[in-house]
Design a protein around this motif. Structure first.
Motif, PDB file in Angstrom:
ATOM      1  N   LYS A  75      58.528  21.470 -34.924  1.00 58.66           N
ATOM      2  CA  LYS A  75      59.602  21.402 -34.133  1.00 58.66           C
ATOM      3  C   LYS A  75      59.129  20.394 -32.925  1.00 58.66           C
ATOM      4  CE  LYS A  75      62.871  23.913 -31.702  1.00 58.66           C
ATOM      5  NZ  LYS A  75      63.899  24.859 -31.966  1.00 58.66           N
ATOM      6  N   ASN A  76      59.808  19.472 -32.647  1.00 57.68           N
ATOM      7  CA  ASN A  76      59.654  18.308 -31.613  1.00 57.68           C
ATOM      8  C   ASN A  76      60.820  18.512 -30.764  1.00 57.68           C
ATOM      9  OD1 ASN A  76      58.909  16.252 -30.055  1.00 57.68           O
ATOM     10  ND2 ASN A  76      59.283  14.872 -31.671  1.00 57.68           N
ATOM     11  N   GLY A  77      60.823  19.163 -29.614  1.00 58.19           N
ATOM     12  CA  GLY A  77      62.049  19.335 -28.979  1.00 58.19           C
ATOM     13  C   GLY A  77      63.037  20.239 -29.429  1.00 58.19           C
ATOM     14  N   LYS A  78      64.248  19.561 -29.690  1.00 60.05           N
ATOM     15  CA  LYS A  78      65.132  20.303 -30.518  1.00 60.05           C
ATOM     16  C   LYS A  78      65.336  20.065 -32.237  1.00 60.05           C
ATOM     17  CE  LYS A  78      68.595  21.310 -26.979  1.00 60.05           C
ATOM     18  NZ  LYS A  78      69.667  21.172 -26.501  1.00 60.05           N
ATOM     19  N   SER A  79      64.458  19.156 -32.368  1.00 59.93           N
ATOM     20  CA  SER A  79      64.431  18.432 -33.782  1.00 59.93           C
ATOM     21  C   SER A  79      63.330  19.232 -34.890  1.00 59.93           C
ATOM     22  CB  SER A  79      63.899  16.993 -33.724  1.00 59.93           C
ATOM     23  OG  SER A  79      64.598  16.149 -32.947  1.00 59.93           O
ATOM     24  N   ILE A  80      63.693  19.423 -35.619  1.00 57.79           N
ATOM     25  CA  ILE A  80      63.245  20.235 -36.711  1.00 57.79           C
ATOM     26  C   ILE A  80      62.569  19.209 -37.746  1.00 57.79           C
ATOM     27  CG2 ILE A  80      62.944  21.913 -38.567  1.00 57.79           C
ATOM     28  CD1 ILE A  80      65.085  23.411 -36.965  1.00 57.79           C
ATOM     29  N   LEU A  81      61.118  19.129 -38.056  1.00 54.66           N
ATOM     30  CA  LEU A  81      60.762  18.141 -39.150  1.00 54.66           C
ATOM     31  C   LEU A  81      59.973  18.931 -39.954  1.00 54.66           C
ATOM     32  CD1 LEU A  81      59.508  15.576 -36.617  1.00 54.66           C
ATOM     33  CD2 LEU A  81      61.501  15.215 -37.971  1.00 54.66           C
TER      34      LEU A  81
END
Length: 125
Positions: A75-81
């Protein structure tokens, strides 16, 4: 493929050709290895992951997997990678064993732990 016998005078030139071809093959092999390493460490967005997975799940399904922590993610902030190498390992980990695999494991367990257990036969499976 050549079938003629080389002469002694032609040997240095033939060795030079062989070494040149070997160097070319090494360069191609190194290029292939570096491409595989880059591809294995590729990052997927949610949509990329849905397209990559064999059953092409809906985004909501993947969100459910992440909230249950059944799939590896970052998780990078609100992004899911998602990392490709981790997803590949996860896919391999979730495979189901066949009846023969389970039978073989049971036989190995019984053989390694003999405590008056009766013999397992295929009729019991």
């Amino acid at each position: 493929m050549r079938t003629e016998v080389p002469t002694f005078d032609a040997m240095p030139q033939m060795m030079a050709n062989i070494l040149e071809k070997l160097e070319t093959l090494e360069q191609k092999f190194d290029a292939l290895q570096s491409n595989n390493n880059v591809e294995a460490d590729a990052w997927f967005s949610l949509q990329d992951l849905c397209n990559y997975l064999p059953n092409h799940p809906a985004e909501q399904t993947v969100y459910g997997w992440t909230s249950n922590r059944t799939i590896p993610f970052h998780k990078n902030g609100k992004s899911i990678l998602f990392r490709k190498s981790e997803i590949d390992a996860w896919l391999m980990q979730t495979s189901r064993k066949s009846v023969n695999d389970i039978y073989d494991e049971a036989c190995a367990y019984v053989a390694n732990n003999p405590k008056d257990r009766k013999e397992v036969t295929r009729n019991h499976v």
